[in-house]
Design an enzyme around this catalytic site. Structure first.
Site, PDB file in Angstrom:
ATOM      1  N   SER A 143      31.147 112.625 -17.277  1.00  0.00           N
ATOM      2  CA  SER A 143      31.420 111.728 -16.022  1.00  0.00           C
ATOM      3  C   SER A 143      31.354 112.921 -14.761  1.00  0.00           C
ATOM      4  O   SER A 143      31.446 112.847 -13.591  1.00  0.00           O
ATOM      5  CB  SER A 143      32.758 111.026 -16.004  1.00  0.00           C
ATOM      6  N   LYS A 184      38.889 114.433 -12.794  1.00  0.00           N
ATOM      7  CA  LYS A 184      38.047 113.857 -11.782  1.00  0.00           C
ATOM      8  C   LYS A 184      38.386 114.792 -10.579  1.00  0.00           C
ATOM      9  O   LYS A 184      39.201 115.761 -10.455  1.00  0.00           O
ATOM     10  CB  LYS A 184      38.723 112.337 -11.501  1.00  0.00           C
TER      11      LYS A 184
END
Length: 281
Positions: A143, A184
């Site tokens: 990701s 993230k």
């Protein structure tokens, strides 16, 4: 006998004188001989006879035996004293052995206590480092490509956020559930209004965000398709691989509260060819 004349008397007197001188001389000679004999006799009498010599030798042997016996007694006494000293020293040694054993036991206990204290200090230091300073983590998934890749080992800084707030574009780690953590990038800060348009643009407070971290243009705006205002302690996060990331666009992740943030990724440990600081600019 009458003398006929004076001359005859004088001759007789002369003869008598001569006879008297000769007698005296002979007398002295005899006296000398007698004295010599007495001296010889005295010396002979002074010499020990066989019986005296035997008695003298017996007395001497007895004295020697006595001396030898005394020496033997002294030696025996000395030997006995040495034995007593050795015996006493052995007893003292046996008496001191328990004390020595006690001292050894005390030293062992002290060493064990020191080791336990040392291990305790190490554990406390490690706990403080892991809890408040930093820890190692491994990226699992894609990701955050192309910035981070699957299998990268990172060092997470947990210390800085105790004094400052996360900044835009920081790469942060936070828990997704009790077992999993997500990594993230911070896009929206507390109090800002975030929207992702249909063309994939990110709008912050009505202005288009200029950034180059996205691997591809966003195709799914999720909950951010409409303007969304963050709370005072909330952060909006996205993965760099925008079309293969579960992030704040989805309700199961949503906005990230400040107290949920574990730390920020600052250093790549492996692979070796990519080791180094992780830049956010």
């Amino acid at each position: 006998m009458p003398f006929d004349s004076e001359d005859r008397r004088s001759d007789f007197a002369k003869w008598a004188e001569e006879m008297s001188y000769e007698e005296e001389k002979e007398h002295k000679k005899q006296e000398k001989i007698r004295l010599k004999q007495e001296k010889k006799s005295t010396r002979r009498s002074a010499r020990p006879n066989a019986e005296d010599l035997a008695r003298f030798n017996a007395e001497r042997d007895a004295e020697r035996n006595t001396s030898d016996n005394l020496d033997a007694v002294v030696r025996d006494r000395k030997t006995e004293e040495e034995r007593e000293e050795k015996f006493d020293s052995s007893i003292l040694k046996k008496e001191k052995e328990p004390e020595k054993k006690v001292d050894q036991d005390v030293n062992i206990v002290k060493e064990l206590l020191s080791l336990i204290i040392y291990i305790g200090i190490v554990i406390i230091i490690c706990y403080c480092i892991i809890t408040y300073v930093g820890q190692r983590t491994t990226v699992n998934g894609c990701s955050m490509e192309n910035t981070l890749n699957n299998g990268d080992n990172l060092w997470i800084d947990k210390f800085t956020y105790h004094f400052t707030d996360p900044k835009r574009f920081d790469i942060i780690v936070f828990p997704y559930d009790d077992n999993d953590f997500y990594i993230k990038r911070v896009i929206g800060l507390p109090g800002e209004t975030v929207q992702i348009t249909s063309d994939g643009s990110i709008i912050i407070d009505g202005q288009r965000l200029t950034e180059s971290y996205g691997k591809e243009i966003i195709t799914d705006s999720g909950t951010a398709s409409e303007p969304h205002t963050l709370g005072e302690d909330e952060y909006f996060v996205l993965g760099d691989n925008r079309n293969d990331s579960r992030d704040s666009r989805f309700s199961d992740v949503g906005d990230i509260d400040r107290d949920r943030i574990v730390g920020r990724a600052v250093f790549r440990l492996t692979p070796i060819k990519k080791i180094g600081k992780i830049d956010k600019d």
